[in-house]
Write a protein that holds these residues in place. Structure first.
Motif, PDB file in Angstrom:
ATOM      1  N   VAL A 303       0.850  -1.199   0.000  1.00 39.87           N
ATOM      2  CA  VAL A 303       0.000   0.000   0.000  1.00 39.87           C
ATOM      3  C   VAL A 303       0.879   1.241   0.000  1.00 39.87           C
ATOM      4  O   VAL A 303       2.028   1.210   0.451  1.00 39.87           O
ATOM      5  N   ARG A 308      -3.035   6.911   6.165  1.00 40.27           N
ATOM      6  CA  ARG A 308      -3.899   5.801   6.562  1.00 40.27           C
ATOM      7  C   ARG A 308      -3.239   4.485   6.154  1.00 40.27           C
ATOM      8  O   ARG A 308      -3.665   3.828   5.205  1.00 40.27           O
ATOM      9  N   THR A 311      -4.296   0.977   3.954  1.00 41.27           N
ATOM     10  CA  THR A 311      -5.325   1.229   2.954  1.00 41.27           C
ATOM     11  C   THR A 311      -4.649   1.693   1.669  1.00 41.27           C
ATOM     12  O   THR A 311      -3.443   1.943   1.641  1.00 41.27           O
ATOM     13  N   ASP A 312      -5.442   1.826   0.604  1.00 44.62           N
ATOM     14  CA  ASP A 312      -4.886   2.334  -0.642  1.00 44.62           C
ATOM     15  C   ASP A 312      -5.068   3.837  -0.757  1.00 44.62           C
ATOM     16  O   ASP A 312      -5.064   4.395  -1.854  1.00 44.62           O
ATOM     17  N   PHE A 313      -5.204   4.524   0.386  1.00 47.94           N
ATOM     18  CA  PHE A 313      -5.294   5.979   0.411  1.00 47.94           C
ATOM     19  C   PHE A 313      -4.023   6.558  -0.193  1.00 47.94           C
ATOM     20  O   PHE A 313      -2.923   6.085   0.074  1.00 47.94           O
TER      21      PHE A 313
END
Length: 539
Positions: A303, A308, A311-313
């Protein structure tokens, strides 16, 4: 007099990002947090970054030393390779006790068994080091690949009398000079092209069986190795060796002795071309990808390194990595709660070598900081760093300021520089004006001057002024008895009014604060009261 129908707007520095405008990034986004770091106790404050101070050593006992090409810290001893005139055009190994500030002599060094010194700029294959049993193994692009000159070995069976030699694997030799080495299952793993050759257990210079190798994916070469604990549902936490290529990541688990050696890919589309950006941390492996910094976590999930994790934020900071001018020169390390990475890059068209710090507690970046380096290694909760720009020298770098901190880098005094991304977008479609604004600042001891400038969205100056904090006494030991009152280094921010000389009129603004770095320097929340002017744009 306060303006009528004023609306307050707040800016609290929260981290560095690429965005010019903060509204679609995050509240508190900054374009610059140079030589400023997060206060560990107060989430609304940034404080002065501790400087590296004077070099711990400049290798003065060596013959014309010029450049440290690789280093590793074991306990309190830094081992590495430094170019010197002892054997002209060659690197030689060193062992430096950081606590006692003394070098430990390494025997066995000759012109015939040492590698040619690398260039200090441009693309290169960076040397690597790993420890297996009582041997420190050194891969280096300067080894000739003839005779026994394939990799270096520092034997630390007796740490007080280390011995150097060059070697190739016994019984089944390496077919070429390795580009990387790592310890996995107490075996030395060597990268030669796209093949991972591994030694016997605890005998890193012997490969008994010709089958002790793994061909990794396609014909593109291996970039680097890194260890990673992997969480599984059936076997709990198991060890793995992660193998990086330019656009692939693979994972080796198991061992021939337990008949479960396995190779599996993690991704065939994302890799790493910056070997020294790959660093183990408490949540996984940090590294610089071609489009952004990443973390490979314990579940084997890849990721972006963002606010974050897991997550893939999108990553807050991507452009310096996308625009790197020489990825093989990127260098990084992890210590305490900081992943720091030094990147040669282009920022807004300007060539720079910038040091960025990612705080795993705040999950945000600070920087770019002003001391460049080519090598970095963890030393307790500090770093040992070295850079070609400073010559052959080792510096100990702390990340948290304290009463013993210095605020200079190799004699150059630091300046803290905060610049926000632009704000606010009011959704009113109107130019606004600001007359009143405040900012939280502090200092200890002598009076401190904070230079404050407001810019519009095109970097035109809206107003410039300064705030000077009052003296709060002198630090103990810095004055004649009876001549001064004295104060501790502890300071609490105070809210100061900003004395703009005229109203600030803008659609969006950025606040810019510059201050000479010192103990007690703190920058907190900026407030402004704005009112709509009643028109959409100026001019």
């Amino acid at each position: 007099m306060a303006i009528r129908n004023g609306k307050p707007v707040q800016f609290t520095p929260k981290g560095l990002c690429d965005a010019f405008d903060s509204s679609q990034a995050f509240p508190g986004a900054c374009q610059l947090l140079t030589n400023l770091v997060f206060d560990q106790a107060n989430p609304e404050l940034v404080v002065s970054r501790p400087g590296v101070g004077a070099a711990s050593t400049t290798f003065s006992s060596f013959t014309t030393p010029t450049f440290v090409s690789v280093l590793i810290v074991i306990g309190v001893v830094a081992y590495g390779m430094v170019s010197s005139g002892r054997n002209a055009g060659k690197d030689e190994p060193f062992a430096y006790n950081i606590l006692t500030n003394t070098f430990i002599s390494i025997s066995g060094v000759t012109s015939a068994n040492t590698p040619t010194s690398p260039a200090t700029s441009g693309a290169w294959t960076p040397p690597t080091m790993a420890v297996v049993s009582t041997k420190i193994l050194v891969t280096h692009p300067g080894f000739s690949g003839t005779g026994s000159n394939f990799f270096g070995v520092i034997d630390i069976t007796n740490p007080a009398a280390p011995a150097w030699s060059s070697s190739n694997l016994a019984t089944n030799a390496l077919p070429g000079v390795p580009t990387a080495v790592a310890n996995y299952n107490n075996r030395a793993h060597y990268a030669v092209g796209n093949v991972d050759y591994f030694s016997d257990v605890l005998v890193p210079t012997t490969r008994t069986n010709a089958s002790q190798s793994i061909t990794v994916g396609d014909t593109t070469p291996i970039t680097a190795f890194s260890g990673l604990p992997i969480q599984t549902t059936s076997a709990g936490v198991i060890g793995a060796l992660v193998i990086f290529k330019s656009s692939q990541i693979w994972q080796v688990t198991g061992d021939p002795t337990t008949s479960n050696l396995a190779l599996n890919y993690i991704t065939l589309t994302t890799g790493c071309i910056a070997p020294r950006s790959i660093v183990q941390g408490p949540f996984g492996i940090f590294f610089a990808g071609q489009d952004a910094p990443y973390i490979l976590n314990f579940l084997g999930t890849l990721v972006p390194l963002s606010s974050r994790p897991g997550t893939d934020f999108p990553a807050d900071l991507q452009v310096p990595f996308q625009n790197t001018t020489e990825p093989s020169r990127i260098s990084a390390a992890f210590s305490g709660n900081i992943y720091r990475v030094c990147v040669p890059t282009l920022v807004q068209g300007q060539a720079q070598t910038n040091d960025y710090w990612y705080d795993i507690r705040r999950k945000r970046w600070t920087g770019p900081h002003s001391f460049p380096y080519d090598c970095a290694a963890q030393y307790g909760n500090q770093f040992v760093i070295s850079g070609a720009a400073s010559g052959a020298a080792l510096f100990v770098s702390s990340t948290i300021p304290n009463s013993n901190s210095t605020f200079n880098d190799a004699g150059t005094n630091l300046t803290g520089h905060l610049r926000s991304s632009t704000f606010p977008k009011t959704n009113h479609m109107a130019v606004v004006q600001v007359v009143e604004s405040t900012i939280e600042l502090s200092s200890s001891g002598l009076s401190t001057t904070y230079n404050i400038t407001a810019y519009d969205d095109q970097n035109n100056t809206l107003g410039s002024t300064f705030v000077q904090t009052p003296p709060v006494g002198s630090l103990w030991g810095s004055f004649l008895w009876g001549a001064e009152s004295w104060a501790s280094s502890f300071s609490i921010p105070h809210v100061y009014s900003i004395p703009w000389t005229s109203a600030l009129v803008f659609q969006k603004m950025a606040i810019d604060v510059m201050v000479t770095s010192a103990e007690g320097v703190q920058i907190g929340t900026f407030y402004a009261r704005y009112a709509d002017t009643g028109y959409t744009n100026q001019g």
